[in-house]
Write an enzyme that holds these catalytic residues in place. Structure first.
Site, PDB file in Angstrom:
ATOM      1  N   LEU A 128       0.869  -1.163   0.000  1.00 23.90           N
ATOM      2  CA  LEU A 128       0.000   0.000   0.000  1.00 23.90           C
ATOM      3  C   LEU A 128       0.908   1.217   0.000  1.00 23.90           C
ATOM      4  O   LEU A 128       1.901   1.253   0.732  1.00 23.90           O
ATOM      5  CB  LEU A 128      -0.889   0.022   1.252  1.00 23.90           C
ATOM      6  CG  LEU A 128      -1.933  -1.091   1.383  1.00 23.90           C
ATOM      7  CD1 LEU A 128      -2.671  -0.958   2.709  1.00 23.90           C
ATOM      8  CD2 LEU A 128      -2.922  -1.061   0.228  1.00 23.90           C
ATOM      9  N   ASP A 129       0.580   2.228  -0.808  1.00 21.83           N
ATOM     10  CA  ASP A 129       1.458   3.396  -0.847  1.00 21.83           C
ATOM     11  C   ASP A 129       1.345   4.204   0.444  1.00 21.83           C
ATOM     12  O   ASP A 129       0.462   3.975   1.270  1.00 21.83           O
ATOM     13  CB  ASP A 129       1.186   4.246  -2.093  1.00 21.83           C
ATOM     14  CG  ASP A 129      -0.192   4.880  -2.092  1.00 21.83           C
ATOM     15  OD1 ASP A 129      -0.556   5.544  -1.101  1.00 21.83           O
ATOM     16  OD2 ASP A 129      -0.917   4.740  -3.101  1.00 21.83           O
ATOM     17  N   LYS A 130       2.226   5.137   0.604  1.00 22.71           N
ATOM     18  CA  LYS A 130       2.365   5.899   1.851  1.00 22.71           C
ATOM     19  C   LYS A 130       1.052   6.562   2.279  1.00 22.71           C
ATOM     20  O   LYS A 130       0.734   6.606   3.470  1.00 22.71           O
ATOM     21  CB  LYS A 130       3.467   6.950   1.679  1.00 22.71           C
ATOM     22  CG  LYS A 130       3.727   7.846   2.883  1.00 22.71           C
ATOM     23  CD  LYS A 130       4.940   8.713   2.613  1.00 22.71           C
ATOM     24  CE  LYS A 130       5.201   9.712   3.728  1.00 22.71           C
ATOM     25  NZ  LYS A 130       4.209  10.827   3.709  1.00 22.71           N
TER      26      LYS A 130
END
Length: 243
Positions: free
Chosen positions: A102-104
């Site tokens: 999952l991206d930041k």
């Protein structure tokens, strides 16, 4: 006795297929001798197994469900000293890895494990394991745009597979929407919504296969139940049958 590549996978070295490549490349020693033959059987309790000079140990397999907060990255190490999800898993002794990423700026369900074979199955697009994302987007998508997402969208790295999209709530200037996909292209959900003219403001993954976030607050985690593990193993078993 068990096959070397299976033991390596169980130890979290890599998936079984990747472990086979590592063995064929001559990077594995058993009791001091280089082994390149696939299918070599070893005794995990007696034999000394090394990968690139490092002795591997068979760890207990663990499966962790984390409700990832925004602001955390999912890499195991970050040269910029940003917060990672591993800063949250302070009581986990095993060396686990995220199943997908999952991206930041995305929060929600992240599965972590040291089971390499299961990771391979759950992240491979051909297995069709679905993930559901709920987003707040700018504007309200019309039916034509929903149908376009469901057919597939052409992104810079190719067409997306058919998805399941719907509007959860019409808020006037923005909308809450959901998107169910089985792929894992980089920032795919954000790019899909942007491609139809509705940039994502907030994004959360709420489901991964049979797993959901029920009972797990943002920033908390728990170990999977035996029933949940059985459900994931059934997916893995079916993938082996389909090969």
């Amino acid at each position: 006795m068990q096959r070397l590549q299976k033991l390596m996978s169980r130890a979290g070295v890599a998936s079984r297929r990747k472990s086979e490549e590592i063995i064929a490349a001559g990077r594995v020693k058993v009791n001091g001798e280089v082994v390149t033959e696939l299918g070599t059987k070893v005794d995990p309790q007696q034999d000394k197994i090394e990968v690139d000079g490092q002795v591997i140990q068979r760890e207990k397999l663990v499966y962790i469900l984390l409700n990832k907060p925004q602001g955390y990255i999912t890499t195991t190490d970050d040269p910029y000293q940003r917060q990672t999800v591993f800063d949250i898993l302070t009581d986990v002794k095993q060396e686990v890895h995220p199943v997908g990423r999952l991206d930041k700026d995305t929060e929600g369900l992240l599965l972590l494990t040291n089971d390499g074979d299961l990771t391979y199955v759950l992240t491979h697009p051909s297995e069709g394991v679905k993930k559901t994302y709920v987003a707040t987007v700018a504007g309200v998508p019309n039916q034509a745009k929903i149908e376009a997402l469901e057919r597939g969208i052409q992104l810079k790295d190719g067409w997306t597979a058919p998805a399941e999209a719907k509007i959860v709530a019409d808020l006037g200037s923005e909308a809450i929407v959901s998107l169910k996909i089985h792929e894992g292209k980089n920032r795919q959900v954000r790019r899909m919504w942007k491609s139809v003219g509705h940039p994502v403001k907030e994004l959360k993954r709420t489901k991964f296969g049979p797993l959901d976030l029920q009972g797990v607050s943002v920033g908390d985690y728990r170990y999977l139940s035996q029933e949940e593990i059985k459900q994931l193993k059934r997916i893995e078993k079916q993938a082996e049958i389909n090969q």
